[in-house]
Scaffold this active site. Structure first.
Site, mmCIF file in Angstrom:
data_model
loop_
_atom_site.group_PDB
_atom_site.id
_atom_site.type_symbol
_atom_site.label_atom_id
_atom_site.label_comp_id
_atom_site.label_asym_id
_atom_site.label_seq_id
_atom_site.Cartn_x
_atom_site.Cartn_y
_atom_site.Cartn_z
ATOM 1 N N SER A 100 -2.909 0.407 -20.896
ATOM 2 C CA SER A 100 -1.762 -0.345 -21.410
ATOM 3 C C SER A 100 -0.628 -0.294 -20.405
ATOM 4 O O SER A 100 -0.631 0.510 -19.466
ATOM 5 C CB SER A 100 -1.282 0.244 -22.747
ATOM 6 O OG SER A 100 -0.778 1.555 -22.558
ATOM 7 N N SER A 101 0.324 -1.173 -20.610
ATOM 8 C CA SER A 101 1.590 -1.105 -19.883
ATOM 9 C C SER A 101 2.570 -0.368 -20.785
ATOM 10 O O SER A 101 2.992 -0.879 -21.824
ATOM 11 C CB SER A 101 2.105 -2.511 -19.560
ATOM 12 O OG SER A 101 3.350 -2.434 -18.882
#
Length: 380
Positions: A100-101
């Protein structure tokens, strides 16, 4: 691609929001948030949860303005689920996020806790999308940043993102738990994944006085954020922060395949502690210290614990006056959990700032209050 929404305005707005929440007090870190274009690190698709599945949210479908407002919200955007990237997904998928960011406020919080200073050499564990790597590069310069990514596909994509951002840190594809000896000695190791225990290689590759900032987690998914400082004797010590921060476990530390859970009657007794304590952030962390090899399973009756290695299990059910616990197998998992929770409650049930950790090459101990207080050894 053009937009009626200015990304400069959005970056400045994000920085103002974080500063208003007391998260951006350092001018250099604020300048980094304002400078790094987060849209370069998300591609054109991310996953959003619909409650049961992960649905691809596509830039072209949302429209440019809505997409950029989403990008610059203080939100974690999932980019990979069980190895399937958002770019590859034809429709909704199920499974666990594997990349994920991270929300920008957590990136900033990790940098704050790590106390990164100009002139430091940093080893980042988990390049991910490359966003946090770019922020580090802005703060320290590209040559001072080493970043290791386990997943080859993610590493290649992050490298593209960083080139697009005009950054060229030292990027390594491999197991971050082994660190990266070629760049040692580091002033700071900072992990964007969680670990069950501190890898000895991180200690070996630090200079005396250097630090490790990471989250300690486990198979119950309880988490604690900590900064450890290495002394000249090779011992790292630190206290946990109170922040309710969680990261995905490093892949080599991930949970093993769990056997199908069957509610074996086993031995039965009245529970001394309510399983509701496992809904508390620190309570779950403490329970995990007590039974570090157990995985938590949520059932219709109540929480259950399953140990994949031994087949031991414990499961709870309400009995009208409280809770009954059933335990089966060589490990008395609920006994272990209750003993840990009892020590925590006798200390007044403090938050995680009351806990600390001592790490050597051969032993890792989490303690409550002081090193001579109640303590739990982590699996090594």
């Amino acid at each position: 691609m053009t937009s009626t929404t200015s990304t400069t305005h959005l970056r400045q707005g994000l920085a103002r929001e974080l500063a208003a929440r007391g998260l951006l007090t350092d001018p250099a870190r604020r300048a980094a948030v304002e400078a790094v274009l987060r849209e370069l690190f998300l591609g054109d698709v991310v996953f959003r949860s619909n409650g049961t599945h992960w649905e691809p949210a596509r830039r072209e479908q949302l429209g440019e303005d809505e997409w950029l407002r989403m990008v610059y919200s203080d939100t974690t955007w999932v980019t990979q689920v069980d190895g399937i990237s958002a770019q590859e997904a034809a429709g909704p998928v199920s499974g666990r996020p594997t990349s994920s960011s991270t929300l920008p406020s957590l990136v900033v919080r990790m940098l704050e806790l790590a106390d990164i200073r100009e002139g430091d050499r940093v080893l980042e564990i988990g390049t991910g999308t490359g966003y946090s790597t770019a922020v580090l590069c802005h703060l320290l310069g590209d040559e001072a940043v080493y970043s290791v990514e386990y997943d080859q596909e993610l590493a290649a994509t992050a490298a593209q993102h960083l080139r697009a951002a005009g950054r060229s840190p030292h990027l390594v594809v491999g197991d971050g738990l082994g660190g990266h000896q070629d760049g040692a000695d580091y002033d700071t190791v900072i992990a964007t994944c969680a670990v069950r225990t501190i890898p000895p290689s991180w200690l070996w590759q630090l200079r005396d006085g250097g630090s490790i900032t990471t989250t300690i987690s486990g198979w119950m998914l309880g988490s604690g954020l900590i900064r450890l400082v290495l002394d000249e004797e090779g011992v790292a010590r630190g206290r946990f922060a109170a922040d309710p921060v969680s990261y995905m476990l490093a892949r080599p530390h991930e949970r093993p395949p769990r056997p199908t859970f069957y509610a074996h009657p086993g031995s039965t007794r009245t529970a001394r502690m309510s399983p509701d304590l496992l809904d508390d952030w620190t309570g779950l962390f403490v329970a995990q210290l007590g039974a570090p090899s157990a995985e938590l399973v949520r059932t219709a009756a109540g929480p259950a614990l399953v140990d994949a290695a031994t087949g031991s299990q414990a499961w709870t059910e309400p009995d009208g006056n409280g809770w009954t616990v059933h335990q089966d197998g060589p490990l008395r998992l609920w006994d272990q959990v209750e003993d840990a929770l009892d020590a925590w409650q006798q200390a007044g049930a403090p938050d995680q700032m009351a806990f600390g950790m001592t790490v050597t090459e051969w032993d890792q101990v989490v303690w409550l209050g002081a090193p001579e207080g109640p303590c739990w050894r982590l699996p090594v």
